[in-house]
Enzyme design. Structure first.
Site, mmCIF file in Angstrom:
data_model
loop_
_atom_site.group_PDB
_atom_site.id
_atom_site.type_symbol
_atom_site.label_atom_id
_atom_site.label_comp_id
_atom_site.label_asym_id
_atom_site.label_seq_id
_atom_site.Cartn_x
_atom_site.Cartn_y
_atom_site.Cartn_z
ATOM 1 N N GLU A 49 0.836 -1.213 0.000
ATOM 2 C CA GLU A 49 0.000 0.000 0.000
ATOM 3 C C GLU A 49 0.869 1.261 0.000
ATOM 4 O O GLU A 49 0.618 2.206 -0.750
ATOM 5 C CB GLU A 49 -0.916 0.021 1.224
ATOM 6 C CG GLU A 49 -1.958 -1.097 1.296
ATOM 7 C CD GLU A 49 -2.992 -1.036 0.186
ATOM 8 O OE1 GLU A 49 -3.037 -0.038 -0.568
ATOM 9 O OE2 GLU A 49 -3.759 -2.004 0.053
ATOM 10 N N ASN A 53 1.225 3.920 -3.091
ATOM 11 C CA ASN A 53 0.872 5.335 -2.918
ATOM 12 C C ASN A 53 2.001 6.255 -3.357
ATOM 13 O O ASN A 53 1.756 7.282 -3.999
ATOM 14 C CB ASN A 53 0.512 5.621 -1.460
ATOM 15 C CG ASN A 53 -0.918 5.208 -1.129
ATOM 16 O OD1 ASN A 53 -1.669 4.817 -2.010
ATOM 17 N ND2 ASN A 53 -1.274 5.287 0.133
ATOM 18 N N ARG A 111 -9.285 3.377 -7.846
ATOM 19 C CA ARG A 111 -8.649 3.273 -6.543
ATOM 20 C C ARG A 111 -9.783 3.136 -5.525
ATOM 21 O O ARG A 111 -10.840 3.737 -5.682
ATOM 22 C CB ARG A 111 -7.832 4.530 -6.214
ATOM 23 C CG ARG A 111 -6.837 4.977 -7.269
ATOM 24 C CD ARG A 111 -5.595 4.126 -7.333
ATOM 25 N NE ARG A 111 -5.121 3.694 -6.038
ATOM 26 C CZ ARG A 111 -4.555 2.507 -5.836
ATOM 27 N NH1 ARG A 111 -4.437 1.658 -6.821
ATOM 28 N NH2 ARG A 111 -4.123 2.177 -4.654
HETATM 29 N N1 LIG Z 1 2.695 9.256 -0.950
HETATM 30 C C1 LIG Z 1 1.648 10.043 -1.238
HETATM 31 N N2 LIG Z 1 1.836 11.226 -1.895
HETATM 32 C C2 LIG Z 1 0.797 12.019 -2.208
HETATM 33 N N3 LIG Z 1 -0.498 11.744 -1.893
HETATM 34 C C3 LIG Z 1 -0.752 10.589 -1.235
HETATM 35 C C4 LIG Z 1 0.298 9.686 -0.866
HETATM 36 N N4 LIG Z 1 -0.273 8.652 -0.208
HETATM 37 C C5 LIG Z 1 -1.591 8.893 -0.169
HETATM 38 N N5 LIG Z 1 -1.902 10.066 -0.778
HETATM 39 C C6 LIG Z 1 -3.247 10.673 -0.893
HETATM 40 O O1 LIG Z 1 -4.125 10.024 0.014
HETATM 41 C C7 LIG Z 1 -5.254 9.490 -0.675
HETATM 42 C C8 LIG Z 1 -5.728 8.239 0.009
HETATM 43 O O2 LIG Z 1 -4.770 7.186 -0.104
HETATM 44 P P1 LIG Z 1 -5.252 5.661 0.032
HETATM 45 O O3 LIG Z 1 -6.024 5.519 1.301
HETATM 46 O O4 LIG Z 1 -4.085 4.774 -0.153
HETATM 47 O O5 LIG Z 1 -6.300 5.471 -1.169
HETATM 48 P P2 LIG Z 1 -6.056 5.364 -2.748
HETATM 49 O O6 LIG Z 1 -4.616 4.997 -2.968
HETATM 50 O O7 LIG Z 1 -6.973 4.271 -3.172
HETATM 51 O O8 LIG Z 1 -6.408 6.681 -3.331
HETATM 52 C C9 LIG Z 1 -4.777 9.300 -2.101
HETATM 53 O O9 LIG Z 1 -5.847 9.299 -3.018
HETATM 54 C C10 LIG Z 1 -3.851 10.507 -2.269
HETATM 55 O O10 LIG Z 1 -4.585 11.672 -2.555
HETATM 56 MG MG LIG Z 2 -3.472 3.731 -1.887
#
Ligand SMILES: Nc1ncnc2c1ncn2[C@@H]1O[C@H](COP(=O)(O)OP(=O)(O)O)[C@@H](O)[C@H]1O
Ligand SMILES: [Mg+2]
Lengths: 144, 103
Positions: A49, A53, A111
Site C-alpha cells: 500500500e 501510494n 482506486r
Molecule cells: N505518498 C503520497 N503522496 C501524495 N499523496 C498521497 C500519498 N499517499 C496517499 N496520498 C493521498 O491520500 C489518498 C488516500 O490514499 P489511500 O487511502 O491509499 O487510497 P487510494 O490509494 O486508493 O487513493 C490518495 O488518493 C492521495 O490523494
Molecule cells: Mg493507496
C-alpha cells in the site's frame, strides 16, 4: 533497551513492477524471523500500500526511472518491525482527509481509497509526515 | 498473472492467479470487462483460489466489477478468498454485501 538486530534500505525507481519487488524484498527480510503466513501477509500488504501510494500519488504524472522510492526495514530485539517508505513527490494535501476510508483523489483509476485505512489496521502504528517534495510513511508492527 | 475464463449455462468463471496490485489490476479488469460484455452472463464468479496476494487495488477491482455486474443485471460471486483478502473486504465493510463462497 531494545537493540536493532537487522536493517535494510533500498532505493528503486517509481515503476509499477517494483510494487511486487518491494513485497518480495520484505518477505526476504522476514525469512528467518519465523513469522506466520498471516503476519507475513499483513506486512506485505502494508508495504504494498505504501509503495503503491508513493508511485501513483506521490509521483503522479511522472512515474518512471528518474523518481525514486525508498524502502527501509528495521528489526529490533523486542521483535518490533519498523517500515519506512519515503517518496520525494507532491506530498499529501491534507493527511486527515487522506486517512478517511474511501477517500481518494484518483477516481478514474478505480482506486478504492482504502490503502491508508488498511495500513493503519494492519500495523500497530502508522505515522505520516508530508509536505510538497517529501512524504515519509512509518509503520510499526510487533511480530508475535 | 494468468486469467482463465470459462463459461457455462450463463455463468462466467474467471480464475485470477498470482498477485493483484495496482500494477496488475488494469489488465485483469480489462479482460474481465471484455468477457462480461461478450458473454453477458447471469453470474460472474471471481475465483480467487489461486490469488496469492491482493491489496486495496484488488478491492477496487472487485468493487468495480460489482458495480459493472449490477449494471448488466449479473450476480457477482467471490470464490475462495484467502483470510488476508477477507480481512480487506471486511475493513471496507463489503464482506456482508458481497456473495462469498468457499468450495
Ligand atoms: N505518498 C503520497 N503522496 C501524495 N499523496 C498521497 C500519498 N499517499 C496517499 N496520498 C493521498 O491520500 C489518498 C488516500 O490514499 P489511500 O487511502 O491509499 O487510497 P487510494 O490509494 O486508493 O487513493 C490518495 O488518493 C492521495 O490523494
Ligand atoms: Mg493507496
Amino acid at each position: 533497551m531494545k537493540e536493532m538486530v537487522n536493517c535494510a534500505r533500498v532505493r528503486f525507481p517509481a515503476l509499477g513492477e517494483n510494487e511486487g519487488f518491494a513485497r518480495l524484498l520484505t518477505a526476504g527480510f522476514l525469512m528467518h524471523l519465523q513469522v506466520t503466513p498471516a503476519i507475513l501477509a499483513d506486512v506485505k500488504t502494508m508495504v504494498s500500500e505504501a509503495v503503491t501510494n508513493a508511485i501513483v500519488h506521490g509521483y503522479r504524472g511522472r512515474e518512471g526511472k528518474k523518481c525514486f522510492v525508498f524502502l527501509e526495514l528495521k528489526f529490533y530485539s523486542d521483535r518490533t518491525l519498523m517500515i519506512t517508505v519515503t517518496d520525494l513527490g507532491r506530498g499529501i494535501d491534507n493527511v486527515e482527509d487522506a486517512m478517511e476510508p474511501f477517500f481518494t483523489t484518483d477516481r478514474e483509476g478505480e482506486r478504492s481509497g482504502m490503502g491508508l485505512p488498511i495500513m493503519q489496521a494492519f500495523s500497530d502504528s502508522l505515522r505520516i509526515r508530508s509536505r510538497p517534495g517529501r512524504t515519509v510513511v512509518t509503520m510499526r508492527k510487533k511480530l508475535p | 498473472m494468468k486469467l482463465l475464463t470459462a463459461e457455462k449455462e450463463g455463468t462466467l468463471m474467471v480464475r485470477i492467479t498470482g498477485d493483484v496490485d495496482h500494477h496488475s489490476a488494469p489488465n485483469i479488469r480489462e479482460e474481465i470487462d471484455q468477457e462480461l460484455l461478450k458473454t453477458r452472463p447471469r453470474e460472474l464468479i471471481l475465483d480467487l483460489s489461486g490469488t496469492d496476494f491482493m491489496d486495496s487495488s484488488g478491492l477496487g477491482l472487485i468493487l468495480g466489477r460489482l458495480r459493472k455486474a449490477r449494471e448488466l443485471n449479473c450476480r457477482l460471486t467471490v470464490l475462495n478468498p484467502t483470510e488476508q483478502i477477507v480481512r480487506i473486504l471486511r475493513l471496507a465493510g463489503v464482506e456482508k454485501t458481497l456473495n462469498i463462497e468457499y468450495l
